[in-house]
Structure formats: C-alpha cells, structure tokens
Design a protein around this motif. Structure first.
Motif, PDB file in Angstrom:
ATOM      1  N   ILE A 134       0.856  -1.188   0.000  1.00 16.99           N
ATOM      2  CA  ILE A 134       0.000   0.000   0.000  1.00 16.99           C
ATOM      3  C   ILE A 134       0.893   1.239   0.000  1.00 16.99           C
ATOM      4  O   ILE A 134       1.323   1.718   1.061  1.00 16.99           O
ATOM      5  N   ARG A 136       1.579   5.210  -1.182  1.00 17.79           N
ATOM      6  CA  ARG A 136       0.853   6.455  -1.429  1.00 17.79           C
ATOM      7  C   ARG A 136       1.861   7.587  -1.586  1.00 17.79           C
ATOM      8  O   ARG A 136       2.947   7.541  -1.000  1.00 17.79           O
ATOM      9  N   ASP A 137       1.444   8.630  -2.323  1.00 18.50           N
ATOM     10  CA  ASP A 137       2.238   9.855  -2.301  1.00 18.50           C
ATOM     11  C   ASP A 137       1.961  10.578  -0.987  1.00 18.50           C
ATOM     12  O   ASP A 137       0.879  10.424  -0.403  1.00 18.50           O
ATOM     13  N   PRO A 147       0.793  10.396   4.249  1.00 17.21           N
ATOM     14  CA  PRO A 147      -0.556  10.490   3.667  1.00 17.21           C
ATOM     15  C   PRO A 147      -1.659  10.697   4.702  1.00 17.21           C
ATOM     16  O   PRO A 147      -2.749  11.160   4.360  1.00 17.21           O
ATOM     17  N   TRP A 159       3.096   5.173   8.591  1.00 19.56           N
ATOM     18  CA  TRP A 159       3.639   5.350   7.243  1.00 19.56           C
ATOM     19  C   TRP A 159       5.144   5.546   7.311  1.00 19.56           C
ATOM     20  O   TRP A 159       5.636   6.233   8.199  1.00 19.56           O
ATOM     21  N   GLN A 166       7.794   8.197  -2.059  1.00 14.49           N
ATOM     22  CA  GLN A 166       6.500   7.613  -1.705  1.00 14.49           C
ATOM     23  C   GLN A 166       6.517   7.091  -0.263  1.00 14.49           C
ATOM     24  O   GLN A 166       7.582   6.936   0.346  1.00 14.49           O
ATOM     25  N   TYR A 168       4.786   4.038   2.424  1.00 13.47           N
ATOM     26  CA  TYR A 168       4.034   2.777   2.483  1.00 13.47           C
ATOM     27  C   TYR A 168       3.409   2.619   3.870  1.00 13.47           C
ATOM     28  O   TYR A 168       3.929   3.110   4.866  1.00 13.47           O
ATOM     29  N   ASN A 180      -1.340  -5.616   0.008  1.00 14.11           N
ATOM     30  CA  ASN A 180      -2.574  -5.124  -0.610  1.00 14.11           C
ATOM     31  C   ASN A 180      -3.420  -6.320  -1.041  1.00 14.11           C
ATOM     32  O   ASN A 180      -3.152  -6.942  -2.066  1.00 14.11           O
ATOM     33  N   ASP A 219      -9.030   8.233  -1.596  1.00 16.40           N
ATOM     34  CA  ASP A 219      -7.932   9.184  -1.835  1.00 16.40           C
ATOM     35  C   ASP A 219      -7.726  10.082  -0.626  1.00 16.40           C
ATOM     36  O   ASP A 219      -6.610  10.326  -0.196  1.00 16.40           O
TER      37      ASP A 219
END
Ligand code: NOJ
Ligand code: CA
Length: 562
Positions: A134, A136-137, A147, A159, A166, A168, A180, A219
């Motif tokens: 998983i 994410r930016d 995130p 995170w 990025q 995770y 995921n 999102d």
C-alpha cells in the motif's frame, strides 16, 4: 462420512492446544535461541502434558523486528531455528505422539526483506510490484508529510517514506509493510503457501491479524481520531473487520476442505464478540479466538457472562468456543491476577499491569500467592468448559511475567517505538526453565536470548515434576481427566446458593465448582476428582489449604463426580 472419520474431522472442537513460541521453548544447539531440535527433544514432555495439538508461532526466516511476525519467506524455516527437513521430522514425531500441529500464518504484512517488498522498492511508483503493498504519495508541497496521521499499533507513524518519496503503510512496525489484498498476486501467493504447508502435513493454521486484510482507503484518508472514535457500521471501518475479508477465508476454506480431515484454522481477530461469528463459521476459518477471559478480571459475574455469551456465539457460528488466558502478546495470567486493581483491560494486558511493568515491576505490589491461586482456579474452570483451550508455554509451570529486563536486552518493537512508554511483551517470552540449575535453566547449553531471572529456578519443570501440589502436575492431571469431559459440548449451570460460586455440570455428570472469594465455601457432595487448591490426598494436613469433603478453599476450582 463414517462415524470415525467425522470424529477425526472434529478433533479441534475440544482440543487443548499448546502454543510454542519457538525461540523461547528449548534450544537444541546452545546458541541461546530455541529451535526445532529443541522442540523435538521435548516431545515426551508435550505428550505427558496431555495436550491435543501444538501451535507454533512463526519460525520463518525473519530479521526479528517483531519476534518473527515479520516474515521474509513464508515457505522456509529460519536457519537459526532449523530446516524444512527438521520441520518434517517434527511433524512426523508429533503425529506419532498423537499430537496435531498448527502453524502461524501472517497474511496482513510481510517483512520489508520479503522478495516482493525488495522488488517493490526497486520498482517505480505505480508499478505492479508496488501494487502488492500500500504505497501512497505524501502530503505537503513536496510530499514530505505522510498520507495521514495514522499511528501504528506499536506506536509511531503507520507510514514510512522510501527514497523516491512515496510512503508505504504498516499497521505494525515499519519492517512489516501491509500487503494489498486487492491485488490478485497476494491471494494466489497465500493459497500456494497454505497448500505448501498442508501438503507437508500440518493440521491447521492460526491466522494473524485476520481482521485487517481488507482495507478501504479512499484518496482522502480519514484522520486517526476518526479511525479511533468514528462511528462505523459493522463491517465498514476503513481498516478493521471489513466484511469483504470473509471472501478471502471462503476461498481458503475450499482449499482446507480438500484435505482429509479438513485443515483447521483459528482467527486472531480482535473484534467485538458478535463479529467473531463469521470468522468462526464453517464456510470461513472455522474457529476464532475469544479473548474475553484474557481481558477479564477474576470476578464471578464477568466469567459467567463471558462463558454464557461465548457458548451462544459458538453455537451460532457452528464452531466450538475457544478459551485463552495467556499468549505471547499479553502479561501472563499468574501475574495479572496477582496485581492490585487489575481492573479494565487492554489488548496487551490491563493498564494497571502495564503501569506496574513500567514502574520497574515492584515485587511488593505483586501477590504471587494470590495470582497463582486465581490462575490455577481460572484455568481449571476453563478446562472444564466445552470448546478448545489454548494454553501458552510456561503457564503450565505457573510462570509469572518477568518484570525486569534491562532496556538494552529488550526486543519488542513496542518498547522502542514508544520510547519505553510501553514496556512491551518480552516479559512473557523469556525462555522456559527446564531445570533449577544450568546457565539457562536447562533451556540450552548457552545463555538464553532474553535474560532469565534467578527466581526461574523454583518454577523449573524438574522441580515441579512429580510434586502433586505443583502447577505442572495440576495441568497434567486436568488435561488427562479432561478427555473424559468431551462426550459432547453441553453445559448446565448449577446454582449452589452462593453468588460468588460458579458451578456447572457436564453431560458425563461432572461438576466444576469455582470459589471466587478468598475464603472457603462448602462443596456439594460428590467424589473430588481434582482441585486447583492442591491434591486431595494431602488435605488432612490443612483443611483450609486444600479441597476435601469439608470445603473448597478461597480462589479455587474443584471438579466433582456426582
Ligand atoms: C499479532 C501477533 O500475535 C503479535 O505478536 C504480532 O506482533 C502482531 N499480530 C503483528 O503481526
Ligand atoms: Ca538454537
């Protein structure tokens, strides 16, 4: 299915399952770490204990960022623990001794050294390799903020940022990236893994964090306060206990049922009681841990309510219930029950007990005698209940929690990630004392990987074996007798006229009576089969210390044949 084979298929319903934390059970080669050879050398002990199955906590290759729950390779053995050939030998020898084998599967996260995560880091954002985890930016002008503000279960952010910017997700330590489960590779990989072990002869699985695999991550992520306090309908929390998780287990069940007898599985799912039913259903994993007794005080009303509710839930799910007081994650029950004000409880043990550990475990606050009496009484009560009993290595010795471990010897990521605010779970993972002497009390030929206190000597197997008053002999006798209780899964409450006494009868006519007060109570007529207060033969010496026909001492359970 013939009568015999269906009985075999039901072996798990009332099994006594003994949890081995492999690195701390027995060390066969003297390097301080428990191993498969160590377990093999103790099979006679396991057989004499009278258990039906062993559950092995993770033995996979691992950097041990979380005691082995950070798995590098799901189909291999950590070389410090053994080899696949030794695993096969262990399986064979356990089976010869009439003991089934359950292993731990950790599907929510791999370790950060797993080949998939290494590949994900070597691959670009948006790649299929990254999609198995998983990623994410980040937020902020340059993605420099995580995130979301989510906290990991072990403390600190959930995170971690990787070199290309990025982030995770890891619900646990940063060495445990979450997989995921919307990615088909992940499904296929775990089906293959389960089959790999099923084909090697294991009888079942314990599923780690079974309630977290499916996540709904929009999102715009909700914040931590919403995760913790938001009101979500059942099955709709973004992370925990989503309904879709059961699709995974339905697929697993099809695989399990290809074996004869079908493979079993038990869910580790910290969910509200009524939500356990689906994990435990025959179309799902088949059984789920009920941690209610593990979180309860030694109090008659709590025990009665928990037992009633869980027998009902088990009946609704089609499973049998599970009873657990101790495991590798919580403060041992002999200690929990010996601490003052062990009131409300939390996942890793009651806050009062955690505070005691944090304060350096002052011995004057721990009443070992009361803790031991209550733990023995509680266990004997639970062993009389219908359902499976999950026992944690060392509880058969009445082992208390090890409160004082120097900071530089601690291993639990909880300790480090909370900067010592939470002491963590090392105190219940200290290697077992087998003998009163020796560099690691018979655990192995070298010092143990977690330091053992001097007082471990008095709890050693060699000290307790043969002593009818010992906790070890209590467990051996109770587990032996227990097989006669398992004619079916009925329980009938019996009112003995004292609200502090909990009594119930099983279909074979046996009565279990527990005195939740500190003072003796009368026992009904009947032949005394066993008492947590001590062996009945020795009761002439003191009428208040041991159960005999005159009464049941304080904090004690007795089984009677009526
Ligand atoms: C539950 C396990 O029992 C615990 O020891 C582990 O730290 C977490 N799951 C994460 O795998
Ligand atoms: Ca070893």
């Amino acid at each position: 299915m013939g009568e015999q084979s269906s009985a075999a298929a039901d072996w798990w319903r009332q099994a006594a399952v003994y949890q081995i934390y492999p690195r701390s059970f027995a060390d066969g080669n003297g390097d301080g770490i428990g191993d498969l050879q160590g377990i093999i050398s103790r099979i006679d002990y396991l057989a004499a204990l009278g258990i039906d199955a062993v559950w092995l906590s993770p033995f996979y290759p691992s950097a041990l960022a979380d005691g082995g729950y950070d798995v590098d390779d799901y189909r291999d053995i950590d070389p410090r623990i053994g080899t696949l050939a030794e695993f096969d030998e262990l399986t064979r020898l356990l089976h010869t001794a009439g003991i089934k084998l359950i292993i731990d599967i950790v599907p929510n996260h791999s370790s950060n050294r797993h080949r998939w995560f290494v590949e994900a880091l070597e691959s670009v954002p948006g790649s299929s390799a990254r999609d198995r985890y998983i990623f994410r930016d980040g937020k902020g002008a340059h993605g420099e903020l995580p995130p979301s503000d989510w906290q990991s279960v072990f403390g600190g952010s959930a995170w971690t940022r990787v070199p290309d910017g990025q982030w995770y997700l890891h619900l646990f330590a940063e060495e445990q990236p979450d997989l995921n489960w919307d990615n088909p590779d992940v499904h296929a990989e775990f089906l293959d893994t389960l089959e790999f072990w099923g084909d090697r002869g294991v009888d079942g699985f314990r599923i780690d964090v079974a309630h977290a695999l499916k996540k709904d991550l929009p999102d715009e992520l909700p914040d931590e306060a919403t995760l913790l306090e938001g009101t979500f309908a059942d099955g709709e929390h973004p992370i925990w206990d989503r309904d879709e998780v059961h699709q995974i287990y339905a697929d697993w069940r099809k695989l399990f049922n290809r074996y004869s007898p079908p493979l079993t599985a038990v869910a580790e799912a910290w969910v509200p009681a009524h939500r356990r039913v689906r994990y435990a259903s025959p179309e799902g994993l088949g059984q789920a841990f009920n941690f209610d007794l593990l979180r309860a005080r030694f109090a008659v009303d709590e025990f009665r309510k928990i037992i009633t509710e869980n027998l009902d839930l088990a009946a609704r799910s089609g499973a049998s219930s599970t009873w657990v007081f101790s495991n590798h994650d919580v403060i041992r029950h002999a200690t929990r029950y010996g601490l003052p004000a062990a009131e409300a409880t939390g996942d890793f043990g009651p806050p009062a007990a955690r505070d005691w550990l944090k304060a350096g475990a002052p011995p004057e606050q721990e009443d070992r005698e009361a803790g031991s009496a209550k733990a023995r009484a509680a266990t004997l009560l639970a062993l009389a209940l219908p359902g499976s009993a999950y026992l944690y290595q060392g509880e058969e010795l009445g082992l208390p929690e090890v409160g004082s471990i120097p900071a530089d010897r601690r291993q639990d990521p909880t300790f480090f990630r909370t900067e010592g605010e939470e002491i963590g779970r090392d105190g219940c993972r200290v290697p077992l004392p087998w003998t009163a002497e020796g560099i690691s009390f018979g655990f192995g030929a070298g010092p143990a990987h977690l330091p053992q206190p001097d007082w471990f000597a008095e709890y050693a197997v060699s000290v307790q074996a043969g002593d009818p008053q010992s906790t070890l002999e209590l467990y051996r006798s109770a587990l032996g007798l227990r097989h006669q209780l398992q004619t079916d899964e009925q329980l009938e409450w019996v009112d003995l006229g004292d609200p502090q006494v909990l009594a119930f009868r099983r279909p074979n006519g046996w009565l279990s009576v527990t005195n939740f007060t500190g003072t003796p109570v009368p026992l009904p007529d009947g032949e005394l089969l066993i008492s947590s207060a001590g062996a009945s033969e020795t009761s002439e010496t003191s009428e208040t210390d041991s159960a005999d026909r005159h009464g049941l001492p304080g904090y004690a359970t007795a089984w009677l044949q009526q």
